[in-house]
Design a protein around this motif. Structure first.
Motif, PDB file in Angstrom:
ATOM      1  N   UNK A  68      39.296   7.482  88.292  1.00 15.89           N
ATOM      2  CA  UNK A  68      39.494   6.911  86.961  1.00 15.89           C
ATOM      3  C   UNK A  68      40.166   5.553  86.952  1.00 15.89           C
ATOM      4  N   UNK A  69      40.212   4.874  88.113  1.00 18.21           N
ATOM      5  CA  UNK A  69      40.928   3.596  88.205  1.00 18.21           C
ATOM      6  C   UNK A  69      40.421   2.586  87.178  1.00 18.21           C
ATOM      7  N   UNK A  70      39.107   2.632  86.928  1.00 14.21           N
ATOM      8  CA  UNK A  70      38.533   1.596  86.063  1.00 14.21           C
ATOM      9  C   UNK A  70      39.055   1.697  84.625  1.00 14.21           C
ATOM     10  N   UNK A  71      39.358   2.912  84.165  1.00 15.73           N
ATOM     11  CA  UNK A  71      39.930   3.060  82.827  1.00 15.73           C
ATOM     12  C   UNK A  71      41.255   2.295  82.721  1.00 15.73           C
ATOM     13  N   UNK A  72      42.066   2.400  83.750  1.00 18.10           N
ATOM     14  CA  UNK A  72      43.364   1.717  83.750  1.00 18.10           C
ATOM     15  C   UNK A  72      43.160   0.210  83.869  1.00 18.10           C
ATOM     16  N   UNK A  73      42.213  -0.196  84.712  1.00 22.06           N
ATOM     17  CA  UNK A  73      41.942  -1.624  84.888  1.00 22.06           C
ATOM     18  C   UNK A  73      41.401  -2.251  83.611  1.00 22.06           C
ATOM     19  N   UNK A  74      40.476  -1.565  82.944  1.00 21.34           N
ATOM     20  CA  UNK A  74      39.924  -2.102  81.699  1.00 21.34           C
ATOM     21  C   UNK A  74      40.988  -2.179  80.612  1.00 21.34           C
ATOM     22  N   UNK A  75      41.867  -1.192  80.561  1.00 22.36           N
ATOM     23  CA  UNK A  75      42.968  -1.238  79.592  1.00 22.36           C
ATOM     24  C   UNK A  75      43.894  -2.412  79.874  1.00 22.36           C
TER      25      UNK A  75
END
Length: 264
Positions: free
Chosen positions: A247-254
């Motif tokens: 789920x890294x991309x969720x944090x990066x997009x946020x």
């Protein structure tokens, strides 16, 4: 506003290359992105595992000075994105006006933060069980990593992340953070009252064992006397691995969304 460079700061037990997906994403979005390691960090995970003594006995002040030198070589002050102890380092550098903004993800506790949940004590026990580890680099086992980082993942993913990214970590920063509230000159001190600093985003993982949400919320309270922007974001079902797991991309997009909202 011109786009500043962005530096990614890792924490204990992860190699700087664990930011590779973030660096690629930010680069694709027009940022100049890099993830310089801590002092003594070799270029690869394999080298770090083979030469743990190169990582040993670097404390918080050493790491701050190292990144201050990296920043001094940049054309302009950067945005900092730090995870765990990298999040603490990012806050120190931001408080010293060496960055234009910072995102601290599951950041290690700074001086003044009082909660020490039992899960955090268990996560760091591999270091604290031997006082001599203050001057050593300490490795985690796969089982210890699953508790400290991968508790919100299935065992297979946690073990895969352990094999791919983990390296020995210096014990000294943990001992310094543990004694911070008894040391008036602690290297874990952050200028939380600086009203002229850039914006800060504190990110918490609701399932984090190593830096539980209570620690991040207590960190937020330390900034209550500053009029500078300090925001809080919670990922309810995420553990300490949230920057490297599926789920890294969720944090990066946020993170990218927040930076856009702040004018970057």
């Amino acid at each position: 506003m011109p786009v500043p460079p962005v530096l990614f700061l890792h924490g204990l037990w992860l190699h700087a290359t664990s930011w590779a997906d973030w660096v690629d994403l930010f680069t694709d979005r027009g940022w100049t992105a890099s993830a310089p390691g801590w002092p003594g960090d070799p270029d690869t995970v394999a080298e770090a595992r083979a030469h743990p003594d190169a990582l040993a006995d670097h404390g918080i002040d050493d790491v701050v000075a190292h990144y201050a030198q990296v920043i001094a070589a940049l054309p302009t002050r950067p945005v900092l994105v730090g995870h765990s102890f990298g999040g603490m380092i990012a806050q120190r550098l931001l408080g010293e006006d060496l960055a234009v903004a910072a995102v601290a993800v599951d950041a290690a506790q700074i001086k003044g933060v009082l909660p020490v949940p039992l899960s955090a004590l268990r996560a760091t026990l591999p270091v604290f069980k031997n006082p001599a580890n203050r001057h050593r680099a300490v490795s985690l086992t796969a089982e210890q990593f699953r508790f400290a980082f991968g508790n919100a993942l299935d065992e297979q993913e946690s073990d895969a992340l352990f094999e791919r990214w983990t390296i020995p970590a210096p014990g000294r920063p943990l001992f310094e953070a543990a004694s911070a509230n008894f040391d008036p000159h602690s290297p874990a001190r952050v200028d939380t009252a600086n009203a002229g600093r850039g914006p800060l985003l504190l990110v918490a993982g609701g399932e984090d064992h190593t830096v539980p949400e209570a620690v991040t919320r207590a960190t937020l309270k330390q900034y209550r006397h500053s009029s500078a922007t300090t925001d809080f974001l919670r990922f309810a079902d995420r553990g300490h691995s949230l920057t490297i797991d599926h789920g890294w991309r969720d944090v990066a997009e946020a993170t990218l969304t927040w930076l856009r909202e702040k004018g970057f």
